[in-house]
Design a protein around this motif. Structure first.
Motif, PDB file in Angstrom:
ATOM      1  N   ASN A 210      10.596  31.120  13.908  1.00 26.13           N
ATOM      2  CA  ASN A 210      11.280  32.073  14.792  1.00 26.13           C
ATOM      3  C   ASN A 210      10.970  31.804  16.264  1.00 26.13           C
ATOM      4  O   ASN A 210      10.986  32.705  17.097  1.00 26.13           O
ATOM      5  N   TYR A 211      10.692  30.525  16.562  1.00 29.24           N
ATOM      6  CA  TYR A 211      10.351  30.153  17.939  1.00 29.24           C
ATOM      7  C   TYR A 211      11.602  30.044  18.798  1.00 29.24           C
ATOM      8  O   TYR A 211      12.622  29.503  18.375  1.00 29.24           O
ATOM      9  N   ASN A 216       9.798  32.697  24.254  1.00 30.89           N
ATOM     10  CA  ASN A 216       8.373  32.458  23.993  1.00 30.89           C
ATOM     11  C   ASN A 216       7.727  31.594  25.069  1.00 30.89           C
ATOM     12  O   ASN A 216       6.515  31.643  25.263  1.00 30.89           O
ATOM     13  N   GLY A 217       8.543  30.796  25.770  1.00 28.56           N
ATOM     14  CA  GLY A 217       8.007  29.852  26.737  1.00 28.56           C
ATOM     15  C   GLY A 217       7.726  28.511  26.080  1.00 28.56           C
ATOM     16  O   GLY A 217       7.719  28.383  24.855  1.00 28.56           O
ATOM     17  N   LYS A 218       7.529  27.488  26.901  1.00 25.12           N
ATOM     18  CA  LYS A 218       7.185  26.169  26.362  1.00 25.12           C
ATOM     19  C   LYS A 218       5.835  26.266  25.662  1.00 25.12           C
ATOM     20  O   LYS A 218       4.927  26.959  26.127  1.00 25.12           O
ATOM     21  N   ALA A 219       5.692  25.572  24.539  1.00 28.43           N
ATOM     22  CA  ALA A 219       4.480  25.714  23.727  1.00 28.43           C
ATOM     23  C   ALA A 219       3.866  24.352  23.415  1.00 28.43           C
ATOM     24  O   ALA A 219       4.573  23.344  23.291  1.00 28.43           O
ATOM     25  N   VAL A 220       2.542  24.350  23.293  1.00 28.22           N
ATOM     26  CA  VAL A 220       1.786  23.166  22.921  1.00 28.22           C
ATOM     27  C   VAL A 220       0.844  23.539  21.790  1.00 28.22           C
ATOM     28  O   VAL A 220       0.197  24.600  21.827  1.00 28.22           O
ATOM     29  N   PHE A 290      -1.786  32.793  23.913  1.00 32.51           N
ATOM     30  CA  PHE A 290      -1.959  32.215  22.590  1.00 32.51           C
ATOM     31  C   PHE A 290      -1.005  32.942  21.645  1.00 32.51           C
ATOM     32  O   PHE A 290      -0.858  34.170  21.727  1.00 32.51           O
ATOM     33  N   LEU A 291      -0.370  32.197  20.755  1.00 32.15           N
ATOM     34  CA  LEU A 291       0.520  32.811  19.773  1.00 32.15           C
ATOM     35  C   LEU A 291      -0.261  33.227  18.530  1.00 32.15           C
ATOM     36  O   LEU A 291      -1.123  32.494  18.047  1.00 32.15           O
ATOM     37  N   ASP A 292       0.051  34.408  18.024  1.00 31.71           N
ATOM     38  CA  ASP A 292      -0.509  34.891  16.764  1.00 31.71           C
ATOM     39  C   ASP A 292       0.463  34.468  15.667  1.00 31.71           C
ATOM     40  O   ASP A 292       1.633  34.875  15.670  1.00 31.71           O
ATOM     41  N   SER A 315       5.335  31.230  11.364  1.00 36.69           N
ATOM     42  CA  SER A 315       6.190  32.172  12.085  1.00 36.69           C
ATOM     43  C   SER A 315       5.333  32.913  13.094  1.00 36.69           C
ATOM     44  O   SER A 315       4.123  33.104  12.890  1.00 36.69           O
ATOM     45  N   ILE A 316       5.964  33.326  14.182  1.00 35.99           N
ATOM     46  CA  ILE A 316       5.252  34.025  15.237  1.00 35.99           C
ATOM     47  C   ILE A 316       5.290  35.523  14.949  1.00 35.99           C
ATOM     48  O   ILE A 316       6.369  36.102  14.798  1.00 35.99           O
ATOM     49  N   LYS A 317       4.121  36.140  14.851  1.00 35.27           N
ATOM     50  CA  LYS A 317       4.097  37.600  14.649  1.00 35.27           C
ATOM     51  C   LYS A 317       3.691  38.346  15.916  1.00 35.27           C
ATOM     52  O   LYS A 317       3.740  39.574  15.946  1.00 35.27           O
ATOM     53  N   GLY A 318       3.295  37.637  16.930  1.00 28.11           N
ATOM     54  CA  GLY A 318       2.933  38.283  18.186  1.00 28.11           C
ATOM     55  C   GLY A 318       2.144  37.335  19.067  1.00 28.11           C
ATOM     56  O   GLY A 318       2.142  36.125  18.856  1.00 28.11           O
ATOM     57  N   ILE A 319       1.481  37.904  20.050  1.00 35.63           N
ATOM     58  CA  ILE A 319       0.637  37.119  20.945  1.00 35.63           C
ATOM     59  C   ILE A 319      -0.793  37.633  20.845  1.00 35.63           C
ATOM     60  O   ILE A 319      -1.043  38.779  20.466  1.00 35.63           O
ATOM     61  N   LEU A 320      -1.720  36.756  21.184  1.00 37.17           N
ATOM     62  CA  LEU A 320      -3.128  37.109  21.106  1.00 37.17           C
ATOM     63  C   LEU A 320      -3.716  37.442  22.486  1.00 37.17           C
ATOM     64  O   LEU A 320      -4.919  37.546  22.646  1.00 37.17           O
ATOM     65  N   GLY A 321      -2.845  37.603  23.463  1.00 38.05           N
ATOM     66  CA  GLY A 321      -3.332  37.973  24.798  1.00 38.05           C
ATOM     67  C   GLY A 321      -3.062  36.893  25.809  1.00 38.05           C
ATOM     68  O   GLY A 321      -2.888  35.730  25.481  1.00 38.05           O
TER      69      GLY A 321
END
Length: 324
Positions: A210-211, A216-220, A290-292, A315-321
């Motif tokens: 679900n990215y 979500n922004g660019k991710a690494v 960080f992605l949760d 799958s992304i369920k949220g962010i970790l802050g």
């Protein structure tokens, strides 16, 4: 009699140790001008955290095996490292060597001229086509020595090693209005390059189902040896060049469809952390969150086997802050 027997036992032990030492010395030396086996050296890359960068070029003029010049390398060669991501490689050189083993490779770079004689030799090419010369910060040395695992060369066989440039660790922004770049310090540049035995590595592939890069922004995705990740340390910047995620084994960008491949990972157990970046007006990518993640696989204990691929469905369920 007991004293004499002990004396002869000691002498015998010393002789055995001396012979073994000679054998070990012979076993850990290789002659790049010899024959009997073959060595192939490939190059790959991990991404750089800069959206404005179109290419990162390095010019290699010499390759040394255990400190000895390898005549099989026909240089100079200029390579665009940024094209070699997600498991892609280019063959730097291949040729005969003697039987034996080694654990050190040296690349000699030319900062001034590329393979066609044009200036500069090592540089970043921006999206507008301009070039930013790269040199090692505070050090004019051109020989970059990389330590790796022991590589055995057997008779009649070809051993392939992969040299992995982690550009995110190797290059720093100089700052200022012109936003210039440079290689990090000599020691940091050495530690930003690793080489591995190709046949002893595996890969981690995954997909964030679900990215969405626009939201979500660019991710690494960063891969760490199991239990080694310390968030405060890794996001704060380490060393003279303030390298972030310095202790990661490798990293790879997440594609627009959420897929990613982290390649050439030595057999073992690893953990995975996915970080998003926000793009500033200048094109610079700044750490964001960080992605949760949801996964059927324990992302803190991912098993990697040699010559195999570990597949993750995420799958992304949220962010970790956020990251300060």
């Amino acid at each position: 009699m007991l004293v004499k027997k002990l004396k002869w036992t000691a002498l015998g032990l010393i002789s055995v140790l001396a012979i073994n030492a000679c054998d070990m010395e012979d076993d850990t030396n290789i002659d790049p001008s010899g024959t009997g086996g073959r060595l192939k050296v490939e190059m790959t890359d991990a991404p750089i955290d800069e959206a404005s960068v179109q290419g990162v070029f390095v010019t290699v003029t010499e390759v040394r095996v255990d400190g000895k010049k390898w005549e099989a390398f026909q240089g100079p060669k200029t390579v665009n490292l940024l094209e070699l991501q997600g498991g892609k490689t280019v063959t730097l050189t291949e040729g005969d060597v003697s039987m034996g083993s080694f654990d050190k490779l040296t690349l000699v770079l030319d900062y001034e001229r590329d393979a066609n004689g044009n200036a500069p030799g090592c540089y970043i090419q921006r999206q507008d086509g301009t070039k930013n010369k790269l040199v090692v910060s505070g050090n004019a040395r051109t020989d970059i020595e990389i330590k790796g695992p022991k590589v055995d060369i057997a008779e009649g066989q070809t051993q392939t090693v992969v040299m992995d440039f982690d550009l995110r660790k190797a290059i720093k922004e100089q700052g200022g209005a012109s936003k210039d770049y440079a290689f990090v310090t000599y020691g940091e540049l050495q530690s930003s390059i690793r080489f591995v035995k190709k046949e002893s590595t595996g890969s981690i592939t995954g997909k964030l189902n679900n990215y969405n890069a626009s939201t979500n922004g660019k991710a690494v995705a960063y891969v760490y040896t199991k239990g080694s990740f310390k968030q405060n340390t890794e996001t704060s910047g380490q060393g003279e060049s303030q390298v972030r995620f310095k202790n990661s084994v490798t990293s790879t960008k997440v594609n627009s469809d959420g897929s990613f491949t982290a390649a050439f990972i030595p057999e073992g157990e690893y953990e995975l952390h996915v970080v998003t970046y926000r793009q500033e007006g200048s094109g610079q990518l700044n750490l964001n969150t960080f992605l949760d993640l949801n996964s059927e696989t324990n992302l803190n204990a991912i098993s990697v086997k040699a010559n195999s691929q570990t597949n993750l469905s995420l799958s992304i369920k949220g962010i970790l802050g956020g990251i300060l």
